[in-house]
Design a protein around this motif. Structure first.
Motif, PDB file in Angstrom:
ATOM      1  N   TYR A 164      28.292   6.675  35.173  1.00  0.00           N
ATOM      2  CA  TYR A 164      29.168   7.201  36.213  1.00  0.00           C
ATOM      3  C   TYR A 164      29.841   8.479  35.710  1.00  0.00           C
ATOM      4  O   TYR A 164      30.409   8.486  34.619  1.00  0.00           O
ATOM      5  CB  TYR A 164      30.225   6.149  36.571  1.00  0.00           C
ATOM      6  N   TYR A 165      29.752   9.541  36.481  1.00  0.00           N
ATOM      7  CA  TYR A 165      30.344  10.824  36.082  1.00  0.00           C
ATOM      8  C   TYR A 165      31.766  10.896  36.630  1.00  0.00           C
ATOM      9  O   TYR A 165      31.991  11.243  37.779  1.00  0.00           O
ATOM     10  CB  TYR A 165      29.527  11.992  36.608  1.00  0.00           C
ATOM     11  N   GLU A 166      32.734  10.554  35.794  1.00  0.00           N
ATOM     12  CA  GLU A 166      34.127  10.513  36.235  1.00  0.00           C
ATOM     13  C   GLU A 166      34.645  11.885  36.654  1.00  0.00           C
ATOM     14  O   GLU A 166      35.577  11.982  37.438  1.00  0.00           O
ATOM     15  CB  GLU A 166      35.007   9.930  35.132  1.00  0.00           C
ATOM     16  N   ASP A 167      34.045  12.942  36.153  1.00  0.00           N
ATOM     17  CA  ASP A 167      34.508  14.290  36.469  1.00  0.00           C
ATOM     18  C   ASP A 167      33.813  14.885  37.684  1.00  0.00           C
ATOM     19  O   ASP A 167      33.962  16.061  37.977  1.00  0.00           O
ATOM     20  CB  ASP A 167      34.307  15.207  35.266  1.00  0.00           C
ATOM     21  N   LYS A 168      33.040  14.088  38.431  1.00  0.00           N
ATOM     22  CA  LYS A 168      32.225  14.640  39.521  1.00  0.00           C
ATOM     23  C   LYS A 168      33.057  15.331  40.586  1.00  0.00           C
ATOM     24  O   LYS A 168      32.662  16.363  41.097  1.00  0.00           O
ATOM     25  CB  LYS A 168      31.331  13.577  40.137  1.00  0.00           C
ATOM     26  N   TRP A 169      34.207  14.775  40.948  1.00  0.00           N
ATOM     27  CA  TRP A 169      35.036  15.374  42.012  1.00  0.00           C
ATOM     28  C   TRP A 169      35.484  16.772  41.606  1.00  0.00           C
ATOM     29  O   TRP A 169      35.390  17.721  42.379  1.00  0.00           O
ATOM     30  CB  TRP A 169      36.255  14.506  42.307  1.00  0.00           C
ATOM     31  N   GLU A 170      35.960  16.878  40.370  1.00  0.00           N
ATOM     32  CA  GLU A 170      36.409  18.171  39.852  1.00  0.00           C
ATOM     33  C   GLU A 170      35.234  19.133  39.711  1.00  0.00           C
ATOM     34  O   GLU A 170      35.336  20.311  40.041  1.00  0.00           O
ATOM     35  CB  GLU A 170      37.101  17.965  38.501  1.00  0.00           C
ATOM     36  N   PHE A 171      34.096  18.622  39.230  1.00  0.00           N
ATOM     37  CA  PHE A 171      32.907  19.445  39.080  1.00  0.00           C
ATOM     38  C   PHE A 171      32.481  20.029  40.429  1.00  0.00           C
ATOM     39  O   PHE A 171      32.223  21.230  40.543  1.00  0.00           O
ATOM     40  CB  PHE A 171      31.749  18.641  38.470  1.00  0.00           C
ATOM     41  N   ILE A 172      32.377  19.179  41.456  1.00  0.00           N
ATOM     42  CA  ILE A 172      31.940  19.627  42.783  1.00  0.00           C
ATOM     43  C   ILE A 172      32.879  20.698  43.323  1.00  0.00           C
ATOM     44  O   ILE A 172      32.435  21.762  43.757  1.00  0.00           O
ATOM     45  CB  ILE A 172      31.852  18.435  43.764  1.00  0.00           C
ATOM     46  N   GLU A 173      34.167  20.427  43.299  1.00  0.00           N
ATOM     47  CA  GLU A 173      35.142  21.396  43.827  1.00  0.00           C
ATOM     48  C   GLU A 173      35.070  22.717  43.069  1.00  0.00           C
ATOM     49  O   GLU A 173      34.997  23.791  43.673  1.00  0.00           O
ATOM     50  CB  GLU A 173      36.556  20.834  43.755  1.00  0.00           C
ATOM     51  N   ASN A 174      35.080  22.650  41.755  1.00  0.00           N
ATOM     52  CA  ASN A 174      35.048  23.874  40.947  1.00  0.00           C
ATOM     53  C   ASN A 174      33.744  24.645  41.123  1.00  0.00           C
ATOM     54  O   ASN A 174      33.755  25.869  41.231  1.00  0.00           O
ATOM     55  CB  ASN A 174      35.271  23.557  39.464  1.00  0.00           C
ATOM     56  N   TYR A 175      32.613  23.932  41.133  1.00  0.00           N
ATOM     57  CA  TYR A 175      31.331  24.620  41.252  1.00  0.00           C
ATOM     58  C   TYR A 175      31.226  25.355  42.585  1.00  0.00           C
ATOM     59  O   TYR A 175      30.898  26.530  42.623  1.00  0.00           O
ATOM     60  CB  TYR A 175      30.147  23.658  41.074  1.00  0.00           C
ATOM     61  N   TRP A 176      31.506  24.643  43.694  1.00  0.00           N
ATOM     62  CA  TRP A 176      31.374  25.297  45.002  1.00  0.00           C
ATOM     63  C   TRP A 176      32.401  26.413  45.178  1.00  0.00           C
ATOM     64  O   TRP A 176      32.079  27.464  45.734  1.00  0.00           O
ATOM     65  CB  TRP A 176      31.490  24.281  46.126  1.00  0.00           C
ATOM     66  N   THR A 177      33.619  26.212  44.690  1.00  0.00           N
ATOM     67  CA  THR A 177      34.636  27.258  44.824  1.00  0.00           C
ATOM     68  C   THR A 177      34.230  28.523  44.087  1.00  0.00           C
ATOM     69  O   THR A 177      34.377  29.627  44.596  1.00  0.00           O
ATOM     70  CB  THR A 177      35.997  26.736  44.312  1.00  0.00           C
ATOM     71  N   LYS A 178      33.698  28.377  42.882  1.00  0.00           N
ATOM     72  CA  LYS A 178      33.325  29.538  42.070  1.00  0.00           C
ATOM     73  C   LYS A 178      31.985  30.157  42.456  1.00  0.00           C
ATOM     74  O   LYS A 178      31.755  31.331  42.204  1.00  0.00           O
ATOM     75  CB  LYS A 178      33.285  29.142  40.589  1.00  0.00           C
ATOM     76  N   ASN A 179      31.081  29.375  43.058  1.00  0.00           N
ATOM     77  CA  ASN A 179      29.706  29.847  43.243  1.00  0.00           C
ATOM     78  C   ASN A 179      29.214  29.912  44.682  1.00  0.00           C
ATOM     79  O   ASN A 179      28.058  30.277  44.907  1.00  0.00           O
ATOM     80  CB  ASN A 179      28.760  28.929  42.454  1.00  0.00           C
ATOM     81  N   HIS A 180      30.046  29.594  45.667  1.00  0.00           N
ATOM     82  CA  HIS A 180      29.556  29.511  47.052  1.00  0.00           C
ATOM     83  C   HIS A 180      28.947  30.824  47.559  1.00  0.00           C
ATOM     84  O   HIS A 180      27.993  30.801  48.318  1.00  0.00           O
ATOM     85  CB  HIS A 180      30.654  29.018  48.005  1.00  0.00           C
TER      86      HIS A 180
END
Length: 185
Positions: A164-180
């Motif tokens: 289980y990737y506990e950091d997934k929520w933060e990863f998703i938000e950060n990735y899309w915010t920085k790379n959209h």
């Protein structure tokens, strides 16, 4: 809504042909919703300064909603087509893009997040992040894809062990915010 007034009536009885109606200030029906909804909320979904209506459903997939955007020129509400394909949509700040989150099996070890924007009251998918952590996959990790000619094309893979990737929520938000912006060009 800029001094515009509306009446929203939700029906929970099964003998009605619709579950929600919206009336304008003259009590003319300007919208009828036929699918049964659990509840509705009023919020500015697309941050345009006008209140919209978020329709919440009870389903086996959390976060399935429809949104009625206020259409100022016509003084009516317009449903966003295919938004139900994007669970738990979140608008990226200072952007026209949204991202979703949906469990994809294996007790939420596998999950999906789509990047999309709205065009003429329709969702346009431009990217996907897929987390695979179940352990039975050929490759575990986070797979990032761009939509090219209506097909997902993998552009990056971040190897991770199964689990289980506990950091997934933060990863998703950060990735899309920085790379959209890389996905909308």
């Amino acid at each position: 809504m800029n001094n515009l007034k509306f009446v929203i009536k939700q029906f929970k009885e099964e003998n009605f042909d619709f579950s929600l109606i919206i009336l304008n200030g003259k009590f003319d029906t300007i919208y009828k919703h036929n699918d049964f909804i659990n509840e509705y909320k009023i919020s500015d979904f697309n941050n345009d300064g006008f209140q919209d209506i978020v329709l919440d459903y009870i389903t086996n997939v959390p976060g399935i909603v429809d949104v009625l955007l206020f259409d100022l020129p016509n003084g009516k509400f317009q449903i966003i087509e295919e938004l139900g394909n994007y669970a738990s949509p979140i608008k990226i700040k200072n952007s026209e893009c949204y991202y979703s989150y949906e469990r994809a099996g294996c007790a939420d070890y596998n999950w999906e997040s789509d990047l999309f924007y709205l065009s003429d009251y329709k969702c346009v998918k431009v990217g996907n992040i897929s987390g695979k952590g179940c352990g039975y996959e050929k490759r575990n990790g986070i797979f990032i894809s761009k939509i090219v000619n209506n097909e997902e094309v993998e552009i990056n893979w971040i190897k991770r062990d199964s689990g289980y990737y506990e950091d997934k929520w933060e990863f998703i938000e950060n990735y899309w915010t920085k790379n959209h912006l890389k996905f909308t060009k």
